[in-house]
Write a protein that holds these residues in place. Sequence first.
Motif, mmCIF file in Angstrom:
data_model
loop_
_atom_site.group_PDB
_atom_site.id
_atom_site.type_symbol
_atom_site.label_atom_id
_atom_site.label_comp_id
_atom_site.label_asym_id
_atom_site.label_seq_id
_atom_site.Cartn_x
_atom_site.Cartn_y
_atom_site.Cartn_z
ATOM 1 N N LEU A 1 -13.576 43.634 5.665
ATOM 2 C CA LEU A 1 -14.250 43.366 4.430
ATOM 3 C C LEU A 1 -15.320 44.478 4.566
ATOM 4 C CD1 LEU A 1 -14.822 39.578 4.920
ATOM 5 C CD2 LEU A 1 -13.416 40.608 3.360
ATOM 6 N N ASP A 2 -15.775 44.874 3.391
ATOM 7 C CA ASP A 2 -16.834 45.956 3.077
ATOM 8 C C ASP A 2 -18.299 45.087 2.999
ATOM 9 O OD1 ASP A 2 -15.397 48.084 3.033
ATOM 10 O OD2 ASP A 2 -14.791 47.854 1.061
ATOM 11 N N GLU A 3 -17.877 43.890 2.022
ATOM 12 C CA GLU A 3 -19.355 43.184 2.066
ATOM 13 C C GLU A 3 -18.901 41.645 1.911
ATOM 14 O OE1 GLU A 3 -21.706 46.082 -1.006
ATOM 15 O OE2 GLU A 3 -20.294 44.552 -1.888
ATOM 16 N N LEU A 4 -19.869 40.917 2.133
ATOM 17 C CA LEU A 4 -19.728 39.438 2.289
ATOM 18 C C LEU A 4 -20.813 38.573 1.547
ATOM 19 C CD1 LEU A 4 -17.950 37.027 3.086
ATOM 20 C CD2 LEU A 4 -19.414 36.942 5.400
ATOM 21 N N LYS A 5 -20.681 37.916 0.711
ATOM 22 C CA LYS A 5 -21.877 37.023 0.012
ATOM 23 C C LYS A 5 -21.942 35.736 0.503
ATOM 24 C CE LYS A 5 -22.906 37.861 -4.202
ATOM 25 N NZ LYS A 5 -22.810 37.749 -5.649
ATOM 26 N N ILE A 6 -23.019 35.292 1.265
ATOM 27 C CA ILE A 6 -23.165 34.067 1.828
ATOM 28 C C ILE A 6 -24.402 33.260 1.077
ATOM 29 C CG2 ILE A 6 -23.978 32.815 3.915
ATOM 30 C CD1 ILE A 6 -23.241 35.194 5.429
ATOM 31 N N LEU A 7 -24.031 31.983 0.737
ATOM 32 C CA LEU A 7 -25.052 31.239 0.272
ATOM 33 C C LEU A 7 -25.553 30.153 1.379
ATOM 34 C CD1 LEU A 7 -26.582 30.065 -2.445
ATOM 35 C CD2 LEU A 7 -24.820 28.375 -2.562
ATOM 36 N N LEU A 8 -26.953 30.483 1.522
ATOM 37 C CA LEU A 8 -27.356 29.557 2.770
ATOM 38 C C LEU A 8 -28.113 28.453 1.769
ATOM 39 C CD1 LEU A 8 -28.845 28.634 5.267
ATOM 40 C CD2 LEU A 8 -30.387 30.449 5.073
ATOM 41 N N VAL A 9 -27.846 27.120 2.292
ATOM 42 C CA VAL A 9 -28.590 25.809 1.598
ATOM 43 C C VAL A 9 -28.977 25.052 2.575
ATOM 44 C CG1 VAL A 9 -28.632 23.899 0.285
ATOM 45 C CG2 VAL A 9 -26.996 25.984 -0.383
ATOM 46 N N SER A 10 -30.224 24.782 3.051
ATOM 47 C CA SER A 10 -30.862 23.744 4.039
ATOM 48 C C SER A 10 -31.580 22.729 3.589
ATOM 49 C CB SER A 10 -31.326 24.761 5.103
ATOM 50 O OG SER A 10 -32.870 25.021 4.514
ATOM 51 N N ASP A 11 -31.804 21.819 4.168
ATOM 52 C CA ASP A 11 -32.803 20.761 4.161
ATOM 53 C C ASP A 11 -32.682 19.850 2.742
ATOM 54 O OD1 ASP A 11 -34.498 20.813 6.721
ATOM 55 O OD2 ASP A 11 -34.030 22.754 6.055
ATOM 56 N N ILE A 12 -31.420 19.498 2.282
ATOM 57 C CA ILE A 12 -31.228 18.933 1.024
ATOM 58 C C ILE A 12 -31.876 17.597 0.930
ATOM 59 C CG2 ILE A 12 -29.581 18.184 -0.882
ATOM 60 C CD1 ILE A 12 -27.670 19.812 0.389
ATOM 61 N N HIS A 13 -31.977 16.900 2.328
ATOM 62 C CA HIS A 13 -32.598 15.673 2.294
ATOM 63 C C HIS A 13 -32.290 14.636 1.346
ATOM 64 C CE1 HIS A 13 -35.190 16.422 5.974
ATOM 65 N NE2 HIS A 13 -35.176 17.573 5.277
ATOM 66 N N ILE A 14 -30.942 14.423 1.280
ATOM 67 C CA ILE A 14 -30.549 13.124 0.138
ATOM 68 C C ILE A 14 -31.210 11.774 0.163
ATOM 69 C CG2 ILE A 14 -28.379 11.757 -0.875
ATOM 70 C CD1 ILE A 14 -26.899 14.633 -0.449
ATOM 71 N N ASN A 15 -31.698 11.386 -0.436
ATOM 72 C CA ASN A 15 -32.605 10.293 -0.533
ATOM 73 C C ASN A 15 -32.772 9.440 -1.569
ATOM 74 O OD1 ASN A 15 -34.834 11.562 -1.716
ATOM 75 N ND2 ASN A 15 -35.676 12.011 0.127
ATOM 76 N N GLU A 16 -33.773 8.596 -1.856
ATOM 77 C CA GLU A 16 -33.955 7.951 -3.278
ATOM 78 C C GLU A 16 -34.706 8.965 -4.104
ATOM 79 O OE1 GLU A 16 -33.225 4.805 -3.601
ATOM 80 O OE2 GLU A 16 -32.447 4.459 -1.532
ATOM 81 N N THR A 17 -35.280 10.021 -3.784
ATOM 82 C CA THR A 17 -35.778 10.936 -4.568
ATOM 83 C C THR A 17 -34.785 11.859 -4.901
ATOM 84 O OG1 THR A 17 -37.805 10.607 -3.739
ATOM 85 C CG2 THR A 17 -37.622 12.448 -5.078
#
Length: 359
Positions: free
Chosen positions: A135-151
Motif C-alpha cells: 500500500l502507498d497510503e491508508l485512510k483510518i477512521l478513529l472513533v472513541s468513547d461513543i458511550h451509548i446510553n439514554e442520551t
Amino acid sequence: MQLLIFFSFLLIYLALNFYVAYNGWVWLKRSFNFRFKKTYFLVMFVISFSFFLTEMFTIPGFRWVGYIWLVMFGYSLLLFPLLNLIYFLNKKRGIKWFGFSAIAFYLFIFTYGSYNMWSPVVVTYDIEIEKESELDELKILLVSDIHINETIGPKSINRLINLSNEVGPDIIFLAGDVIDNSIEPYYKHNLSEIMSGLTAPMGVYAVLGNHEYYGNDIPIFIKEMNQINIEVLVDEITSIDDLFYVVGRKDYSDRVRASIHELTNELDPTKPIFLIDHQPREFSEISAAGVDLMVSGHTHKGQLFPANFITNAMYENHHGLLQVDQLHTIVSSGFGIWGPPFRIGSRSEVMEINVRFVN
C-alpha cells in the motif's frame, strides 16, 4: 478507613453545595426579597444529590436535573469566589447584577457546551510510517468513547455514520467505551440496524474500554458487535490481507491483560503494526515492541474546562498526535460523553488518520 473516606467526601461535598446554595439565597433575598428560606434549601439539598439519586432510582427527567446541577456546581466553585471578592471590594453593592452576570455565564456555558457536544467534527492527521508496504497510503477512521446510553441514541449514531461516509475510510478503529455501562440502551434504541451502517472495505475493529466492564455485559456486547461485522479484539491480533497487523488490547483496568510484548513478539517487524488500546498509557513499552501507530481515547480531553489541565497532567498524550521514537500515538477526545452532555475546552469528534508508507 473506606467509611471514613466516604463520610469525609460527603461532608466536603455538602459544605461546598451549601456554599453555592447560600450565595444563591443571598442574591434572591437581597434582590427580590425572597422569603421561602426552608423551602429553598430543601430544594437545593435534593438537587445537589439528584445525579446520584438517578443512579439508584428511575425518576423521569431527573437525570437532566443532575447533569445541569453538576455543571453549575463545578463552575460555581470557580465563579463565586471571584464574584464574592468583587462584591466585598465594591463595598457590598451591585449584588443584583452579580447574580444576573452569573446567570448569563451559565447560559453561555450550556449553549456553547451543547454546541460542542452535538456538533461533532472530523479532525485530520497525516503521518508517515517508515516501512515498506504494497500500500502507498491508508485512510483510518478513529472513533472513541461513543458511550451509548439514554442520551447518546439513534440521532447521534446516524450522525456518526454520516461522518464516516464523508471520510470514506479504508478501515475503522473503535477505541473502546462504545457503550456507557450497560447494553440495555443499545437494545432500547434498537441501534443494531443503525450501527451496521458503520462499514469500511478492510473492516471495522474495536476494543473494550473501561465502561464495557462496568455492566458485566462484555460477552453480550461482543456478540452484538460480531453480528454487525464489528470485530472486537480482546488481546488479539488480526492480519489485514497480509499487509499489516491490527492489535487490540484489553483495557488497562483489566489486571489479566497480556503485555504488549506478549502480543507482538511473534509478529513480522517489517510489516506495519497498528495498536488499538483504550487508555493512552505505556508508550515506552509499546514503542519498544515495534508498534508504529497507537490509537486511544478515554481522556475526553477533560470534557469540561478546566479538567483538560488534569488530563494533560495525567497522560503523556491526552489529545492529538505525539510521536515517541517510531511510534505515533493519536488520542481522540471522543464522539460521545460521560455524564453531562456538554463540552467546554473539548469538542465531539472523530479522527481521520492518513497513513503514508515510505522506505
